[in-house]
Structures are given as structure tokens and as C-alpha cells.
Design an enzyme around this catalytic site. Structure first.
Site, PDB file in Angstrom:
ATOM      1  CB  THR A  16     -23.697 -41.763 -56.082  1.00  0.00           C
ATOM      2  OG1 THR A  16     -25.044 -41.534 -55.706  1.00  0.00           O
ATOM      3  CG2 THR A  16     -23.396 -40.987 -57.346  1.00  0.00           C
ATOM      4  NE  ARG A  60     -21.114 -30.436 -61.823  1.00  0.00           N
ATOM      5  CZ  ARG A  60     -21.582 -30.931 -60.702  1.00  0.00           C
ATOM      6  NH1 ARG A  60     -22.063 -30.137 -59.777  1.00  0.00           N
ATOM      7  NH2 ARG A  60     -21.588 -32.234 -60.494  1.00  0.00           N
ATOM      8  CE  LYS A 103     -28.718 -40.696 -58.638  1.00  0.00           C
ATOM      9  NZ  LYS A 103     -27.608 -39.764 -58.845  1.00  0.00           N
ATOM     10  CG  HIS A 119     -24.267 -37.027 -61.154  1.00  0.00           C
ATOM     11  ND1 HIS A 119     -23.972 -37.956 -60.201  1.00  0.00           N
ATOM     12  CD2 HIS A 119     -24.366 -35.847 -60.490  1.00  0.00           C
ATOM     13  CE1 HIS A 119     -23.880 -37.383 -59.021  1.00  0.00           C
ATOM     14  NE2 HIS A 119     -24.126 -36.098 -59.161  1.00  0.00           N
ATOM     15  NE  ARG A 137     -25.630 -31.653 -60.681  1.00  0.00           N
ATOM     16  CZ  ARG A 137     -25.518 -30.415 -60.190  1.00  0.00           C
ATOM     17  NH1 ARG A 137     -26.063 -29.400 -60.824  1.00  0.00           N
ATOM     18  NH2 ARG A 137     -24.874 -30.192 -59.074  1.00  0.00           N
TER      19      ARG A 137
HETATM   20  C1  LIG Z   1     -27.845 -29.623 -57.034  1.00  0.00           C
HETATM   21  C2  LIG Z   1     -27.706 -31.099 -57.310  1.00  0.00           C
HETATM   22  C3  LIG Z   1     -26.986 -31.878 -56.418  1.00  0.00           C
HETATM   23  C4  LIG Z   1     -26.847 -33.251 -56.637  1.00  0.00           C
HETATM   24  N1  LIG Z   1     -26.147 -34.005 -55.735  1.00  0.00           N
HETATM   25  C5  LIG Z   1     -26.084 -35.342 -55.897  1.00  0.00           C
HETATM   26  C6  LIG Z   1     -25.454 -36.173 -54.926  1.00  0.00           C
HETATM   27  O1  LIG Z   1     -24.917 -35.703 -53.928  1.00  0.00           O
HETATM   28  N2  LIG Z   1     -25.444 -37.514 -55.152  1.00  0.00           N
HETATM   29  C7  LIG Z   1     -26.032 -38.074 -56.264  1.00  0.00           C
HETATM   30  O2  LIG Z   1     -26.029 -39.289 -56.425  1.00  0.00           O
HETATM   31  N3  LIG Z   1     -26.624 -37.307 -57.200  1.00  0.00           N
HETATM   32  C8  LIG Z   1     -26.671 -35.971 -57.040  1.00  0.00           C
HETATM   33  N4  LIG Z   1     -27.279 -35.198 -57.996  1.00  0.00           N
HETATM   34  C9  LIG Z   1     -27.814 -35.845 -59.211  1.00  0.00           C
HETATM   35  C10 LIG Z   1     -29.229 -36.304 -58.937  1.00  0.00           C
HETATM   36  O3  LIG Z   1     -29.233 -37.332 -57.968  1.00  0.00           O
HETATM   37  C11 LIG Z   1     -29.892 -36.852 -60.190  1.00  0.00           C
HETATM   38  O4  LIG Z   1     -29.132 -37.902 -60.759  1.00  0.00           O
HETATM   39  C12 LIG Z   1     -30.139 -35.802 -61.255  1.00  0.00           C
HETATM   40  O5  LIG Z   1     -30.423 -34.540 -60.662  1.00  0.00           O
HETATM   41  C13 LIG Z   1     -31.298 -36.258 -62.122  1.00  0.00           C
HETATM   42  O6  LIG Z   1     -31.531 -35.348 -63.131  1.00  0.00           O
HETATM   43  P1  LIG Z   1     -32.731 -34.263 -63.075  1.00  0.00           P
HETATM   44  O7  LIG Z   1     -32.298 -33.235 -62.064  1.00  0.00           O
HETATM   45  O8  LIG Z   1     -32.750 -33.755 -64.485  1.00  0.00           O
HETATM   46  O9  LIG Z   1     -34.006 -34.977 -62.671  1.00  0.00           O
HETATM   47  C14 LIG Z   1     -27.422 -33.835 -57.784  1.00  0.00           C
HETATM   48  C15 LIG Z   1     -28.155 -33.042 -58.689  1.00  0.00           C
HETATM   49  C16 LIG Z   1     -28.304 -31.679 -58.461  1.00  0.00           C
HETATM   50  C17 LIG Z   1     -29.111 -30.869 -59.453  1.00  0.00           C
END
Ligand SMILES: Cc1cc2nc3c(=O)[nH]c(=O)nc-3n(C[C@H](O)[C@H](O)[C@H](O)COP(=O)(O)O)c2cc1C
Length: 236
Positions: free
Chosen positions: A16, A25, A111, A135, A138
Site C-alpha cells: 500500500t 478523519r 495499491k 483508500h 479515508r
Molecule cells: C477500517 C479500515 C481499515 C483499513 N486498513 C487498511 C490497511 O491497513 N491497509 C490498506 O491498504 N488499506 C486499508 N483500508 C482500505 C481498504 O483496503 C480499501 O482500500 C477500502 O476499504 C476500499 O473501500 P470500501 O471499504 O468502500 O470497499 C482500510 C479500510 C478500512 C475501512
């Protein structure tokens, strides 16, 4: 970590690159989400309104990051959150990506790419594919969404490149939209977390619903294979 992933039998490494540091946030702050959690009146009301979930939590305990637990400093959840923040050590630029590429012989996916130039650079450095992602919206509120960027990325990388995408996919139709815009496949985050929180069989049920919705979308559009969806629909 790469050596551990290999020893544990993982075949694909996903790196990532879009989280160089922790962000503020605003919605999380406004809604009172914090680590460690604060149990004010509002949180208690919300817990009481989900009795099945609350009972499950009471029975099984609060989930922990099992894979990170050995590295966490002993102490409070707040110390663990600080530790995670310290682990985010800036952008993963070409030099670091090249080092990671050299250390991992298997398939490598990058990613958190949005710009076509960045996607092309990742492949030029030896990545086997990219995940077009903001992401899950977020990290940076001004970042474009994956479907906005997908057509330009696909144009730039060509048909043979492995392009995955994520962010906001909530239905089989959304899967079709991403593929129509240029993705080979999608990743889905929060819906599976919510499904798992609702019921142990939730994720399997969600997968079946998404599959059924994707199939009906394909039938509507006369698409026999996923690739036939390319260029078909785009409605926000
Ligand atoms: C609670 C949470 C924790 C996440 N932690 C990571 C992470 O540690 N590494 C990462 O590459 N993406 C992380 N993500 C992003 C997700 O991999 C992903 O890109 C994203 O949730 C996709 O969107 P969606 O939730 O609308 O499907 C996180 C997302 C959430 C909601």
C-alpha cells in the site's frame, strides 16, 4: 515482514503506497470514534441497540490485530495506536518500491495508485499489477474516486496490464461499473466488515448477493464474460 509473509505461504504481496502518515478523519472525530474507545452515553445507546452484536462481543471479546499483536508495545490501546502511527514512515517512492521488488520474488501488486503516470511507474519498477484506490475515501478528501481515474489508467497501461480497483463498491452493479470503466476485478472492504459484524455467515451471504447482482447486470447488458462489460455503463 516480507520474509515472514513468504514463510507463511503467501503468494502475492500487496504494497500500500497511499498512506504516508496518519490523517485527521473529521467524520471519525465528529462521530466520537477514538482509540481507545470512549463509552459515553451515545456509545452505550448504540451498543444497546445492537443486542446480538453486543452479546457476541461480550462472549468472544473485543477483536485484536492478531498479526500485529507481537509487535505492539505492552500497554494501553492508545500506545498501540501511537505505534501504528509511527510505523507510517512517509511515501513509498521508486527507491523503496525497487527494494521491495528485489526482496520479493512472487507477484507484487501496488495499491493506492490513482494517476496514470504513477500506475505506469509502478509497472516499470516491476510490479505485476496496480490497485486503483483512494483508500476508501479515508485519506485525502480531495482525492478522485477510482472510477473517475480508471479509463485514463487503462488507456495508459493497455489491455494486458492487471488493473484492480476499490472504494465504494456496494453492489454487483457497482462491480460492473468498475469493470466497465477499465478494472479487471474489484476489491471490497467495509461491506465485508459490516457483514462479518452482523453474522458469522454474513460475508458468504454478501458474496452470494454480489454475485447474483453482477450476473443479472451482465444479463441485462448482454455481457457473456466480465471483459464484455468494458465500456458499457457509466452512471454515477
Ligand atoms: C477500517 C479500515 C481499515 C483499513 N486498513 C487498511 C490497511 O491497513 N491497509 C490498506 O491498504 N488499506 C486499508 N483500508 C482500505 C481498504 O483496503 C480499501 O482500500 C477500502 O476499504 C476500499 O473501500 P470500501 O471499504 O468502500 O470497499 C482500510 C479500510 C478500512 C475501512
Amino acid at each position: 515482514m516480507i520474509a515472514r509473509a513468504r514463510a507463511a505461504g503467501y503468494r502475492v504481496l500487496v504494497v500500500t503506497v497511499d498512506i504516508p502518515g496518519p490523517t485527521r478523519r473529521r467524520r471519525d472525530i465528529q462521530s466520537g470514534l477514538s482509540v481507545p474507545p470512549r463509552f459515553g452515553a451515545r456509545a452505550v445507546m448504540q451498543i444497546l441497540s445492537c443486542p446480538r452484536w453486543a452479546l457476541g462481543m461480550a462472549r468472544r471479546g473485543v477483536p485484536v490485530f492478531e498479526n500485529l499483536a507481537p509487535y505492539f508495545p505492552k500497554g494501553s490501546l492508545a500506545d498501540a495506536a501511537d505505534f501504528l502511527g509511527q510505523m507510517m514512515v512517509g511515501h513509498i517512492g521508486p527507491a523503496r518500491l525497487s527494494r521491495i521488488r528485489a526482496a520479493w520474488q512472487g507477484p507484487l501488486i501496488v495499491k493506492g495508485v490513482l494517476h496514470p503516470d504513477e500506475a505506469a511507474e509502478a509497472l516499470a519498477l516491476g510490479a505485476d499489477g496496480v490497485v486503483i484506490s483512494n483508500h476508501g475515501g479515508r485519506q485525502l478528501d480531495a482525492a478522485p474516486a477510482a472510477p473517475e481515474m480508471l479509463p485514463a489508467v487503462r488507456d495508459r497501461l493497455g489491455d494486458g496490464a492487471l488493473v484492480l480497483a476499490d472504494g465504494g463498491v456496494r453492489s454487483g452493479l457497482d462491480v460492473a461499473r468498475m469493470i466497465a470503466r477499465g478494472a479487471d476485478a474489484v476489491l471490497i472492504g467495509r461491506p465485508f466488515l459490516h457483514a462479518a459484524a452482523a453474522h458469522p455467515k454474513g460475508p458468504a451471504h454478501l458474496a452470494a448477493v454480489l454475485r447474483a447482482e453482477l450476473e443479472t447486470t451482465m444479463i441485462q447488458l448482454g455481457a457473456k464474460r466480465l471483459a464484455d462489460l468494458r465500456g458499457t455503463i457509466w452512471r454515477g
